[in-house]
Design a protein around this motif. Structure first.
Motif, PDB file in Angstrom:
ATOM      1  N   ASP A   1      60.923  24.192  33.864  1.00 36.31           N
ATOM      2  CA  ASP A   1      61.431  25.589  33.173  1.00 36.31           C
ATOM      3  C   ASP A   1      61.293  26.668  33.813  1.00 36.31           C
ATOM      4  OD1 ASP A   1      61.953  23.759  31.015  1.00 36.31           O
ATOM      5  OD2 ASP A   1      59.944  24.324  29.898  1.00 36.31           O
ATOM      6  N   ARG A   2      60.361  27.064  34.663  1.00 33.02           N
ATOM      7  CA  ARG A   2      60.200  28.111  35.296  1.00 33.02           C
ATOM      8  C   ARG A   2      60.959  28.185  36.417  1.00 33.02           C
ATOM      9  NH1 ARG A   2      57.030  32.169  35.475  1.00 33.02           N
ATOM     10  NH2 ARG A   2      55.460  31.398  33.870  1.00 33.02           N
ATOM     11  N   GLN A   3      61.277  26.798  37.178  1.00 37.00           N
ATOM     12  CA  GLN A   3      62.317  26.808  38.243  1.00 37.00           C
ATOM     13  C   GLN A   3      63.688  27.186  37.737  1.00 37.00           C
ATOM     14  OE1 GLN A   3      61.864  22.788  39.994  1.00 37.00           O
ATOM     15  NE2 GLN A   3      60.365  23.820  41.208  1.00 37.00           N
ATOM     16  N   ARG A   4      64.121  26.504  36.643  1.00 36.66           N
ATOM     17  CA  ARG A   4      65.506  26.978  35.946  1.00 36.66           C
ATOM     18  C   ARG A   4      65.679  28.142  35.632  1.00 36.66           C
ATOM     19  NH1 ARG A   4      70.485  25.738  35.841  1.00 36.66           N
ATOM     20  NH2 ARG A   4      71.268  25.950  33.590  1.00 36.66           N
ATOM     21  N   ILE A   5      64.680  29.072  35.056  1.00 33.66           N
ATOM     22  CA  ILE A   5      64.569  30.381  35.002  1.00 33.66           C
ATOM     23  C   ILE A   5      64.903  31.369  36.053  1.00 33.66           C
ATOM     24  CG2 ILE A   5      63.441  32.382  33.895  1.00 33.66           C
ATOM     25  CD1 ILE A   5      62.309  30.458  31.811  1.00 33.66           C
ATOM     26  N   GLU A   6      64.061  30.892  37.283  1.00 31.13           N
ATOM     27  CA  GLU A   6      64.049  31.525  38.340  1.00 31.13           C
ATOM     28  C   GLU A   6      65.532  31.250  39.010  1.00 31.13           C
ATOM     29  OE1 GLU A   6      61.028  30.276  40.842  1.00 31.13           O
ATOM     30  OE2 GLU A   6      59.276  31.088  39.692  1.00 31.13           O
ATOM     31  N   GLU A   7      66.245  30.300  38.959  1.00 32.34           N
ATOM     32  CA  GLU A   7      67.618  29.909  39.270  1.00 32.34           C
ATOM     33  C   GLU A   7      68.539  30.862  38.845  1.00 32.34           C
ATOM     34  OE1 GLU A   7      68.798  25.751  38.955  1.00 32.34           O
ATOM     35  OE2 GLU A   7      67.108  25.096  40.258  1.00 32.34           O
ATOM     36  N   ILE A   8      68.551  30.998  37.310  1.00 36.13           N
ATOM     37  CA  ILE A   8      69.221  31.957  36.710  1.00 36.13           C
ATOM     38  C   ILE A   8      69.067  33.362  37.075  1.00 36.13           C
ATOM     39  CG2 ILE A   8      69.971  32.604  34.126  1.00 36.13           C
ATOM     40  CD1 ILE A   8      69.127  29.670  33.266  1.00 36.13           C
TER      41      ILE A   8
END
Length: 178
Positions: free
Chosen positions: A155-162
């Motif tokens: 989830d943290r990686q996905r938020i950072e990508e966004i």
């Protein structure tokens, strides 16, 4: 039982026909062994029966008392053991509460100290003095009680990508064709 024997009310065996019967004066003259053999088969007197019953009552009462004492001691031992366990648990609980109070006092003290140091640095007349004070006095960061990160690694990686996506390619949707 033989034909010449009977049982009395107190279940004491005595012969029905005796070859010798002694009067009390003759009985007193017999030697102790013969006297005891003769009296063993004699029907017990009323006084002897009452004494035997009284002795049996005393023995039964003593046995009941001993059992009651043993039961009471066992009950007291169980209650004492339960009281010790209870006291130990209460002691552990009080110790945990005291540790928690001390921990909270430390946190509060450190937070107050760090905020005072931040204010001292902020109220310096020049930035050079502020930097010098900040370098000389070690500062501790404010401590937050809960630092739990509820997000998973994916989830943290996905938020950072966004967040890093400047062209909004991942979130841009064309809703006109619906």
């Amino acid at each position: 039982m033989d034909a010449g024997e009977t049982m009395d009310e107190g279940s004491h065996w005595c012969p029905q026909h005796r070859s010798k019967t002694y009067r009390p004066s003759q009985l007193a003259k017999l030697n102790p062994i013969e006297k005891s053999r003769y009296l063993f088969y004699a029907k017990p007197t009323k006084a002897m029966l009452m004494a035997r019953e009284a002795a049996l009552k005393r023995v039964r009462l003593e046995v009941k008392q001993k059992h009651a004492d043993v039961d009471m001691k066992r009950q007291e031992a169980v209650e004492k053991q339960q009281q010790e366990r209870h006291n130990e648990l209460i002691g552990q609980l009080k110790a945990a509460e005291a540790r928690n109070r001390i921990r909270l006092l430390r946190i509060r003290y450190n937070n107050i100290r760090s905020s005072e140091l931040e204010q001292m640095v902020a109220y310096q007349p020049t930035s050079l003095r502020a930097v010098r004070l900040q370098a000389l006095v070690p500062q501790k960061n404010n401590f937050q009680l809960s630092r739990n990160d509820s997000m998973l690694k994916n989830d943290r990686q996905r938020i950072e990508e966004i967040i890093d996506d400047e062209e909004m390619a991942t979130t841009k949707r064309d809703l006109t064709c619906i």
